[in-house]
Structure formats: structure tokens, C-alpha cells
Write an enzyme that holds these catalytic residues in place. Structure first.
Site, PDB file in Angstrom:
ATOM      1  N   CYS A 219       0.815  -1.198   0.000  1.00 30.17           N
ATOM      2  CA  CYS A 219       0.000   0.000   0.000  1.00 30.17           C
ATOM      3  C   CYS A 219       0.853   1.254   0.000  1.00 30.17           C
ATOM      4  O   CYS A 219       0.847   2.051   0.938  1.00 30.17           O
ATOM      5  CB  CYS A 219      -0.966  -0.038   1.179  1.00 30.17           C
ATOM      6  SG  CYS A 219      -2.090  -1.423   0.970  1.00 30.17           S
TER       7      CYS A 219
ATOM      8  N   TYR B 214      21.365  -8.353  -2.835  1.00 27.29           N
ATOM      9  CA  TYR B 214      20.578  -7.334  -2.130  1.00 27.29           C
ATOM     10  C   TYR B 214      19.092  -7.407  -2.480  1.00 27.29           C
ATOM     11  O   TYR B 214      18.421  -6.380  -2.540  1.00 27.29           O
ATOM     12  CB  TYR B 214      21.158  -5.925  -2.404  1.00 27.29           C
ATOM     13  CG  TYR B 214      22.631  -5.864  -2.141  1.00 27.29           C
ATOM     14  CD1 TYR B 214      23.112  -5.945  -0.838  1.00 27.29           C
ATOM     15  CD2 TYR B 214      23.557  -5.795  -3.182  1.00 27.29           C
ATOM     16  CE1 TYR B 214      24.476  -5.932  -0.581  1.00 27.29           C
ATOM     17  CE2 TYR B 214      24.919  -5.787  -2.935  1.00 27.29           C
ATOM     18  CZ  TYR B 214      25.375  -5.865  -1.640  1.00 27.29           C
ATOM     19  OH  TYR B 214      26.719  -5.871  -1.399  1.00 27.29           O
TER      20      TYR B 214
HETATM   21  C1  LIG Z   1      28.647  -4.297   0.850  1.00 30.58           C
HETATM   22  C2  LIG Z   1      30.100  -4.396   0.929  1.00 30.58           C
HETATM   23  C3  LIG Z   1      30.830  -5.013  -0.093  1.00 30.58           C
HETATM   24  C4  LIG Z   1      30.199  -5.545  -1.349  1.00 30.58           C
HETATM   25  O1  LIG Z   1      29.884  -4.559  -2.271  1.00 30.58           O
HETATM   26  P1  LIG Z   1      29.324  -4.984  -3.694  1.00 30.58           P
HETATM   27  O2  LIG Z   1      29.034  -3.711  -4.379  1.00 30.58           O
HETATM   28  O3  LIG Z   1      28.119  -5.829  -3.489  1.00 30.58           O
HETATM   29  O4  LIG Z   1      30.372  -5.766  -4.374  1.00 30.58           O
HETATM   30  C5  LIG Z   1      32.190  -5.142   0.091  1.00 30.58           C
HETATM   31  N1  LIG Z   1      32.808  -4.682   1.197  1.00 30.58           N
HETATM   32  C6  LIG Z   1      32.130  -4.063   2.187  1.00 30.58           C
HETATM   33  C7  LIG Z   1      32.863  -3.600   3.382  1.00 30.58           C
HETATM   34  C8  LIG Z   1      30.768  -3.898   2.086  1.00 30.58           C
HETATM   35  O5  LIG Z   1      30.117  -3.275   3.066  1.00 30.58           O
END
Ligand SMILES: *Cc1c(COP(=O)(O)O)cnc(C)c1O
Length: 414
Positions: A337, A365
């Protein structure tokens, strides 16, 4: 995924059949694609003393963690619960890097007890870590390199106003704390953000890190984080990791000569490893024509896949059930909603109620950011491996939604 004789297939399995077997909405991951991505990275960075630390927050299912381990990767975690999942999946403590952002010191202590490599994110934490552990526990710290890069402002983490890391301008203070407590610094870390197409940003970061490393003679590794972009749109290109690998090797060789030793180079890909392996499938509940546009309403919403609404992310959308239908334009929307559009004004083969609609790039994600908003249950997850579709997470039920709730009025009469 392939279109073969008008049927979408994953490793030769018919997608509508998978959806029928496990129900929808459904996440489906292709192990083969993850393997290919790991191999690409190894190839691109060959000649460098490389370690891949999978950023497990991208997709945190235990079967996925085990799979990625079996391809020779280690893991990067951002919470102790992620670390516990990594342990369950068989990672050893020395294979787990803990990169939290502003967590309680209790969580840091727990990570130290479990033997994880601690990545320190702020000067106050470095000071506290020094006071508590002196030279007894090795650690690394996260540098904020002041490089602005990345797909969306919310996922840019290396600019000067970002909350992440210790500013490159504050290295004198860092060095003073390290000397004061004789801290055992074994690594340097940076992570500039996500969805960074221009490999120059990585090289700029690498040069900066190699320079910084010269002040720290006992390093075992330098961690460049991640942020590799993958293609989301048709004909779009991701980060050219092969071009990056070539340039990085030149800088690395030069640095190795000056430093006198070949330190390990770590990367922490999340999206690069698991984005493209994933598809999300949900049926069209309604198809309706408005005065200016047509809508396809899916049996899903931002509770299952929030990236388009949260980051304006583009996920390709396609009609699994009618791949030869006439092309028409639709807004593809959710059932929550509020305005939860998966895509605006998209061209899809004609959608009929009940058709299965697919979203690409649904590995990273997506499930890991899902919620129970609107009291909806989270979908099941399936891994396709060796030509077989295996359930790796059951669909939630109503009971899951109320399990932790407490009805105080059982005891207090109203
Ligand atoms: C989220 C994150 C990643 C991964 O980033 P991507 O863009 O998904 O490759 C790597 N290192 C740290 C510290 C993160 O927080």
C-alpha cells in the site's frame, strides 16, 4: 537463463516448471553463473596474490555461502550473525573478515573471541581497541579515500561526507595511536561504494593504498573492497575487471618491488558474484488499463525486492509465460500500500493475468533486504545446481509472522 524453443530455461530446467514445483513468488539462483564469476575474477587478477572475500550481506543463505566456499572464496561479514552463518557454512575464523560500521564494542569483543580479522572503522574504535588489546590481536583499518564513485548516493561509501572509515586526512592521528599501543596492524582496507563502472576509480584507490602502505611495514594484505558493477540493462557493461586487473598488476608489481614483499590483495565482491545468478519470479495478479498507462500488478512488492524503490535500481523485467506475445508498455507494480513500482513504462510481451513475470539481477541485495511489511511472508529460495533445482529456503508462513509476538492481553483483562 536461456530462451529455448519459446521456453525460459535455467541449466536446462524449464522455468515455469520450477515455479510450479516450488510456488511463487520465488527466488531462483544459478550456481553455474556464480562459478563463472569467481573464475572471471581469478583470471582477471592472475599474477596477483589474490584472495576473494565474498561480501555475504549480498545473499546470506547458508547453501550459497557453502557453494561460494567450494569455489575457493573466503568471506566478509558485517555483523556477528553473518559471522555465525559463515561458521555454519564451514568457513574457518581466519577466513572471515569482520567489517562492521559503528557497532557496539561488545560485538567487537565477540569477534575477537571468535578469532575473526577485525576491520576498524573509526579513530575512537582504534583507540579503544589499542587500550583493550595492545599488540595482542592483529587488525586492519578502513581508510576513507575521499573518492566519489558508485551508482547511487546511498551506496557511495568513499567520499568525504560518508560515515565509513577513517579519513585519509587523519593518518597522523592513526599512526600516533598505533605507536602508542603498539597495535599489530596487518592490513589496510578501503571500499569506495557499489556499482562503480569506471575502473579508474579502483586504480586511483589502489595507488593511494599502496602509498599509504609504505608507512606500515608489517602488512599481510591490502583490501580494495569491492563495488564492481554488473550489467543491469540490456547492452549495458559492467566494470571491465580484465582491464582493471592488467593495470592493477602493473601498480602491484611496482609496489611489491618497493615494499620488498608480495602482500595479499583482497577483494570483497558481493554484487559481482551473485547479482546475475538470481531471478525473481512472481505471477501477474492484475492487468489494468488506466487513462495514460497500463499496469501489471504482481503478487509481490517492495517487501520482496526493494532495490527499484530504494535505489532507483533498474531490473530487467520479462514475461516468462508469453515470450512471443506482442510487445506492450506497462508499469510493473507491487501490491504494497504505497507506490512500489518495479519498473516504469517497460516493454513486455503482452501480459495476461496469471502470467509469470521475471526480474533479472535478483541475486544480490534482493532476498537479503526483504521484509515482512504488510504482514506478508518472504518467498522461498531455490538453487539450481548440477541441473537440479533444490529448495534452499522454505517460504515463510503466517505462524512465522506471529511467532515472536506476545499477546499481553492474555494476562491483562481488557
Ligand atoms: C557491501 C560491501 C561489499 C560488497 O559490495 P558490492 O558492491 O556488493 O560488491 C564489500 N565490502 C564491504 C565492506 C561492504 O560493506
Amino acid at each position: 537463463m536461456q530462451l529455448k524453443e519459446n521456453q525460459f530455461e535455467i541449466q536446462g530446467l524449464n522455468v515455469p516448471d520450477i515455479c510450479k514445483e516450488f510456488g511463487t513468488p520465488l527466488y531462483v539462483y544459478d550456481a553455474q553463473k556464480i562459478k563463472q564469476q569467481v573464475e572471471n575474477l581469478k583470471k582477471a587478477f592472475s599474477g596477483i596474490n589474490l584472495k576473494i572475500k565474498y561480501a555475504s550481506k549480498a545473499l546470506t543463505n547458508i547453501s550459497i555461502l557453502k557453494l561460494i566456499k567450494s569455489y575457493g572464496c573466503e568471506v566478509d561479514v558485517v555483523s556477528m550473525n553473518e559471522a555465525k552463518m559463515a561458521f555454519l557454512a564451514g568457513y574457518k575464523s581466519n577466513e572471515i573478515l569482520f567489517t562492521p560500521s559503528g557497532v557496539s564494542f561488545e560485538e567487537i569483543e565477540e569477534a575477537v573471541e571468535k578469532g575473526l580479522m577485525i576491520n576498524i572503522d573509526s579513530i575512537p574504535l582504534l583507540e579503544k581497541f589499542g587500550q583493550q588489546y595492545g599488540s595482542s590481536i592483529p587488525c586492519c583499518f578502513r581508510v576513507n579515500p575521499h573518492i566519489q564513485a558508485g551508482g547511487n548516493f546511498k551506496i557511495q561509501t568513499g567520499h568525504k561526507d560518508s560515515k565509513f572509515g577513517i579519513s585519509i586526512l587523519q593518518m597522523d592521528e592513526v599512526n600516533a595511536i598505533i605507536s602508542k599501543y603498539n597495535i599489530q596492524l596487518v592490513g589496510l582496507h578501503m571500499h569506495t561504494g557499489s556499482d562503480i563502472k569506471e575502473f579508474e576509480a579502483f586504480i586511483q584507490g589502489a595507488e593511494l593504498m599502496f602509498n599509504l602502505a609504505k608507512n606500515h611495514p608489517n602488512l599481510k594484505f591490502i583490501d580494495f573492497g569491492s563495488g564492481f558493477k554488473v550489467p543491469y540493462k540490456k547492452d549495458e557493461e559492467g566494470t571491465d575487471i580484465f582491464a582493471l586487473g592488467k593495470l592493477l598488476k602493473e601498480s602491484y608489481d611496482k609496489f611489491t618491488e618497493e615494499y620488498g614483499r608480495a602482500v595479499e590483495i583482497w577483494f570483497e565482491p558481493g554484487k559481482y558474484l551473485v547479482s546475475e545468478c538470481g531471478h525473481f519470479f512472481a505471477p501477474a495478479n492484475i492487468v489494468k488499463q488506466g487513462p495514460t498507462s497500463a499496469f501489471v500488478g504482481l503478487d509481490s512488492g517492495l517487501n520482496h525486492l526493494i532495490r527499484p524503490m530504494m535505489y532507483d535500481a533498474y531490473h530487467e523485467i520479462f514475461n516468462v509465460s508469453n515470450p512471443n506475445g506482442e510487445l506492450k508498455r506497462y508499469n510493473v507494480v507491487g501490491y504494497i500500500c504505497e507506490t512500489d513500482n518495479f519498473g516504469w513504462d517497460r516493454e513486455l510481451n503482452e501480459v495476461r493475468p496469471g502470467d509469470i513475470i521475471g526480474l533479472k539481477n535478483a541475486g544480490a541485495y534482493c532476498f537479503s533486504m526483504s521484509s515482512n511489511y504488510n504482514s506478508r511472508v518472504r518467498p522461498a529460495e531455490v538453487l539450481v545446481i548440477n541441473g537440479e533445482a533444490k529448495l534452499i529456503r522454505e517460504r515463510e508462513t503466517f505462524e512465522d509472522l506471529i511467532e515472536k509476538q506476545i499477546d499481553v492481553f492474555k494476562e491483562i483483562p481488557v
